[in-house]
Design a protein around this motif. Structure first.
Motif, PDB file in Angstrom:
ATOM      1  N   TRP A  52      15.718 -14.838 -20.676  1.00 29.90           N
ATOM      2  CA  TRP A  52      16.983 -15.533 -20.954  1.00 29.90           C
ATOM      3  C   TRP A  52      16.800 -17.007 -21.280  1.00 29.90           C
ATOM      4  CZ3 TRP A  52      16.221 -12.117 -16.875  1.00 29.90           C
ATOM      5  CH2 TRP A  52      16.799 -10.856 -17.065  1.00 29.90           C
ATOM      6  N   LEU A  53      15.865 -17.676 -20.589  1.00 31.55           N
ATOM      7  CA  LEU A  53      15.626 -19.099 -20.846  1.00 31.55           C
ATOM      8  C   LEU A  53      14.142 -19.336 -21.093  1.00 31.55           C
ATOM      9  CD1 LEU A  53      17.883 -20.919 -18.206  1.00 31.55           C
ATOM     10  CD2 LEU A  53      18.251 -20.773 -20.675  1.00 31.55           C
ATOM     11  N   ARG A  54      13.777 -19.470 -22.365  1.00 31.18           N
ATOM     12  CA  ARG A  54      12.403 -19.811 -22.736  1.00 31.18           C
ATOM     13  C   ARG A  54      12.340 -21.309 -23.047  1.00 31.18           C
ATOM     14  NH1 ARG A  54      13.480 -15.092 -26.070  1.00 31.18           N
ATOM     15  NH2 ARG A  54      12.437 -13.239 -25.189  1.00 31.18           N
ATOM     16  N   GLY A  55      11.111 -21.830 -23.106  1.00 31.36           N
ATOM     17  CA  GLY A  55      10.953 -23.218 -23.521  1.00 31.36           C
ATOM     18  C   GLY A  55      11.020 -24.192 -22.369  1.00 31.36           C
ATOM     19  N   SER A  56      11.574 -25.369 -22.631  1.00 27.15           N
ATOM     20  CA  SER A  56      11.503 -26.503 -21.706  1.00 27.15           C
ATOM     21  C   SER A  56      12.732 -26.634 -20.818  1.00 27.15           C
ATOM     22  CB  SER A  56      11.334 -27.796 -22.508  1.00 27.15           C
ATOM     23  OG  SER A  56      10.156 -27.779 -23.274  1.00 27.15           O
ATOM     24  N   ALA A  57      12.528 -27.326 -19.691  1.00 30.15           N
ATOM     25  CA  ALA A  57      13.615 -27.796 -18.825  1.00 30.15           C
ATOM     26  C   ALA A  57      14.549 -26.678 -18.366  1.00 30.15           C
ATOM     27  CB  ALA A  57      14.413 -28.898 -19.533  1.00 30.15           C
ATOM     28  N   TYR A  73      23.309 -26.277 -16.512  1.00 32.97           N
ATOM     29  CA  TYR A  73      24.308 -26.570 -17.556  1.00 32.97           C
ATOM     30  C   TYR A  73      24.990 -25.301 -18.046  1.00 32.97           C
ATOM     31  CZ  TYR A  73      26.368 -27.786 -22.006  1.00 32.97           C
ATOM     32  OH  TYR A  73      27.258 -27.913 -23.052  1.00 32.97           O
ATOM     33  N   LYS A  74      24.205 -24.232 -18.228  1.00 31.71           N
ATOM     34  CA  LYS A  74      24.748 -22.981 -18.761  1.00 31.71           C
ATOM     35  C   LYS A  74      25.287 -22.071 -17.651  1.00 31.71           C
ATOM     36  CE  LYS A  74      21.828 -22.818 -22.893  1.00 31.71           C
ATOM     37  NZ  LYS A  74      22.874 -22.426 -23.877  1.00 31.71           N
ATOM     38  N   ASP A  75      25.226 -22.544 -16.391  1.00 26.25           N
ATOM     39  CA  ASP A  75      25.712 -21.783 -15.239  1.00 26.25           C
ATOM     40  C   ASP A  75      25.019 -20.431 -15.144  1.00 26.25           C
ATOM     41  OD1 ASP A  75      27.161 -21.538 -12.928  1.00 26.25           O
ATOM     42  OD2 ASP A  75      28.984 -20.808 -13.898  1.00 26.25           O
ATOM     43  N   MET A  76      23.691 -20.467 -15.214  1.00 28.80           N
ATOM     44  CA  MET A  76      22.868 -19.269 -15.120  1.00 28.80           C
ATOM     45  C   MET A  76      22.033 -19.300 -13.845  1.00 28.80           C
ATOM     46  SD  MET A  76      21.650 -19.241 -19.117  1.00 28.80           S
ATOM     47  CE  MET A  76      20.724 -17.702 -19.026  1.00 28.80           C
ATOM     48  N   LYS A  77      21.514 -18.148 -13.451  1.00 28.65           N
ATOM     49  CA  LYS A  77      20.701 -18.075 -12.244  1.00 28.65           C
ATOM     50  C   LYS A  77      19.393 -18.838 -12.412  1.00 28.65           C
ATOM     51  CE  LYS A  77      22.549 -13.622 -10.718  1.00 28.65           C
ATOM     52  NZ  LYS A  77      22.246 -12.197 -10.399  1.00 28.65           N
ATOM     53  N   GLN A  78      18.883 -19.353 -11.288  1.00 24.10           N
ATOM     54  CA  GLN A  78      17.589 -20.019 -11.254  1.00 24.10           C
ATOM     55  C   GLN A  78      16.511 -19.021 -10.846  1.00 24.10           C
ATOM     56  OE1 GLN A  78      17.041 -23.151 -12.118  1.00 24.10           O
ATOM     57  NE2 GLN A  78      19.102 -24.050 -12.083  1.00 24.10           N
ATOM     58  N   GLY A  79      15.286 -19.284 -11.267  1.00 27.20           N
ATOM     59  CA  GLY A  79      14.186 -18.415 -10.881  1.00 27.20           C
ATOM     60  C   GLY A  79      12.926 -18.765 -11.633  1.00 27.20           C
ATOM     61  N   ALA A  80      11.939 -17.906 -11.525  1.00 31.98           N
ATOM     62  CA  ALA A  80      10.649 -18.130 -12.186  1.00 31.98           C
ATOM     63  C   ALA A  80      10.085 -16.791 -12.643  1.00 31.98           C
ATOM     64  CB  ALA A  80       9.676 -18.828 -11.246  1.00 31.98           C
ATOM     65  N   THR A  81       9.164 -16.871 -13.600  1.00 34.36           N
ATOM     66  CA  THR A  81       8.576 -15.676 -14.195  1.00 34.36           C
ATOM     67  C   THR A  81       7.094 -15.905 -14.461  1.00 34.36           C
ATOM     68  OG1 THR A  81      10.673 -15.342 -15.378  1.00 34.36           O
ATOM     69  CG2 THR A  81       8.796 -13.981 -16.043  1.00 34.36           C
ATOM     70  N   ALA A  82       6.250 -15.028 -13.954  1.00 34.68           N
ATOM     71  CA  ALA A  82       4.838 -15.042 -14.336  1.00 34.68           C
ATOM     72  C   ALA A  82       4.664 -14.044 -15.480  1.00 34.68           C
ATOM     73  CB  ALA A  82       3.956 -14.666 -13.157  1.00 34.68           C
ATOM     74  N   ASN A 100      15.308 -10.113 -28.601  1.00 33.36           N
ATOM     75  CA  ASN A 100      16.681 -10.318 -29.066  1.00 33.36           C
ATOM     76  C   ASN A 100      17.566 -10.914 -27.980  1.00 33.36           C
ATOM     77  OD1 ASN A 100      16.276  -9.158 -31.697  1.00 33.36           O
ATOM     78  ND2 ASN A 100      16.241  -7.142 -30.711  1.00 33.36           N
ATOM     79  N   ILE A 101      17.003 -11.059 -26.780  1.00 35.67           N
ATOM     80  CA  ILE A 101      17.732 -11.646 -25.653  1.00 35.67           C
ATOM     81  C   ILE A 101      17.232 -13.069 -25.435  1.00 35.67           C
ATOM     82  CG2 ILE A 101      18.134 -11.497 -23.157  1.00 35.67           C
ATOM     83  CD1 ILE A 101      17.863  -8.506 -23.368  1.00 35.67           C
ATOM     84  N   GLY A 102      18.144 -13.955 -25.056  1.00 39.40           N
ATOM     85  CA  GLY A 102      17.756 -15.303 -24.676  1.00 39.40           C
ATOM     86  C   GLY A 102      17.527 -16.222 -25.853  1.00 39.40           C
ATOM     87  N   GLU A 103      17.085 -17.435 -25.528  1.00 38.96           N
ATOM     88  CA  GLU A 103      16.838 -18.446 -26.544  1.00 38.96           C
ATOM     89  C   GLU A 103      15.710 -19.360 -26.090  1.00 38.96           C
ATOM     90  OE1 GLU A 103      20.232 -21.115 -26.928  1.00 38.96           O
ATOM     91  OE2 GLU A 103      20.964 -20.434 -24.987  1.00 38.96           O
ATOM     92  N   THR A 104      15.070 -20.012 -27.053  1.00 41.49           N
ATOM     93  CA  THR A 104      13.987 -20.944 -26.764  1.00 41.49           C
ATOM     94  C   THR A 104      14.545 -22.353 -26.892  1.00 41.49           C
ATOM     95  OG1 THR A 104      12.356 -19.382 -27.633  1.00 41.49           O
ATOM     96  CG2 THR A 104      11.667 -21.675 -27.402  1.00 41.49           C
ATOM     97  N   LEU A 105      14.478 -23.107 -25.802  1.00 44.63           N
ATOM     98  CA  LEU A 105      15.163 -24.389 -25.710  1.00 44.63           C
ATOM     99  C   LEU A 105      14.172 -25.545 -25.615  1.00 44.63           C
ATOM    100  CD1 LEU A 105      17.748 -23.088 -23.150  1.00 44.63           C
ATOM    101  CD2 LEU A 105      18.308 -23.819 -25.466  1.00 44.63           C
ATOM    102  N   LYS A 106      14.586 -26.679 -26.156  1.00 42.51           N
ATOM    103  CA  LYS A 106      13.804 -27.907 -26.035  1.00 42.51           C
ATOM    104  C   LYS A 106      14.294 -28.674 -24.806  1.00 42.51           C
ATOM    105  CE  LYS A 106      12.855 -28.223 -30.973  1.00 42.51           C
ATOM    106  NZ  LYS A 106      12.925 -29.056 -32.204  1.00 42.51           N
ATOM    107  N   VAL A 107      13.729 -29.843 -24.553  1.00 47.11           N
ATOM    108  CA  VAL A 107      14.139 -30.650 -23.401  1.00 47.11           C
ATOM    109  C   VAL A 107      15.643 -30.897 -23.460  1.00 47.11           C
ATOM    110  CG1 VAL A 107      13.920 -32.895 -22.273  1.00 47.11           C
ATOM    111  CG2 VAL A 107      11.882 -31.731 -23.150  1.00 47.11           C
ATOM    112  N   ILE A 108      16.313 -30.713 -22.344  1.00 47.18           N
ATOM    113  CA  ILE A 108      17.764 -30.821 -22.301  1.00 47.18           C
ATOM    114  C   ILE A 108      18.218 -32.268 -22.503  1.00 47.18           C
ATOM    115  CG2 ILE A 108      17.760 -31.012 -19.765  1.00 47.18           C
ATOM    116  CD1 ILE A 108      20.408 -29.432 -19.790  1.00 47.18           C
TER     117      ILE A 108
END
Length: 237
Positions: free
Chosen positions: A125-130, A137-146, A207-215
């Motif tokens: 869901w959240l690729r890339g930075s920050a 900001y997007k009111d999404m869950k926090q977490g981590a992925t290996a 097809n899911i999520g987006e790759t984001l730069k520094v917020i």
């Protein structure tokens, strides 16, 4: 079963220091550490120190490896020929990214088995930075992925993914520090899988999520206000 792995990290990057701390605690000891000493490393280190301001910072690399016979080399860029030669000479089974720039194919093709990374956000869901700031900001869950590394940005097969419980007492800075620890724990789990055979692989749906730069600062401040004002949708208490 032991695992022969090399650890790449930007010089004194707090994210990488936390990862190395936890790996060593779990008796997952790299055969080689290559740190990048560069302007990019300086910028990334300060960026993460700002994100974790006021939180406990893990020990410096020299403290972490004190008393251990782990060779440490410095290079100007993890993608340069010197780094590649060091890795080729070491012939690691696995390459572990502990806070680096984007690593090129010439380095990724060196390890015998794979390269693994721990992303401080929930993939895909959240690729890339920050990711912490964007999730607020997007009111999404926090977490981590290996995940395994492929030529894309945070698009490789997922090994393990876990949500971070967010408390009403949390701040942006505490979330960043806790995500760094969670990411490191997931890396330790992943390397344990690999040491014992093979790790799980869950292909990402691109097809899911987006790759984001520094917020941008204004969006980050809105995310922080959401958390501080209790408007975040994913508290556990």
């Amino acid at each position: 079963m032991s695992l022969h792995f090399a650890f790449l990290v930007l010089e004194e990057h707090p994210y990488g220091r936390e990862m190395l701390r936890i790996l060593l605690e779990r008796d997952l000891v790299p055969s080689l550490i290559v740190q990048e000493v560069s302007e990019v490393g300086d910028v990334e280190r300060e960026k993460f120190l700002t994100r974790m301001a006021g939180q406990a910072i893990p020990p410096r690399l020299t403290q972490l490896i004190k008393g251990r016979k782990i060779p440490v080399y410095s290079v100007a860029n993890h993608n340069d020929v010197i780094c590649r030669e060091l890795l080729v000479a070491e012939q690691p089974d696995v390459l572990v990214l502990g806070g680096t720039r984007i690593i090129k194919t010439s380095i990724l093709e060196v390890p015998r088995r794979s390269t693994v990374n721990a992303h401080p956000g929930l993939l895909p869901w959240l690729r890339g930075s920050a990711s912490v700031g964007w999730a607020l900001y997007k009111d999404m869950k926090q977490g981590a992925t290996a995940h395994f590394i492929d030529p894309g940005i945070d698009t490789g097969d997922i090994i393990v993914r876990r949500e971070l419980p967010v408390h009403r007492s949390d701040t942006y800075e505490s979330l960043n520090a806790r995500i760094a620890t969670l990411s490191s724990e997931l890396m330790a789990e992943s390397l344990t899988f690999l040491a014992n055979g093979e790790a799980p692989r869950e292909p990402q749906d691109r097809n899911i999520g987006e790759t984001l730069k520094v917020i941008p600062d204004d969006l980050l401040e809105e995310g922080k206000r959401r958390l501080a004002e209790g408007r975040y949708s994913h508290y556990v208490d």
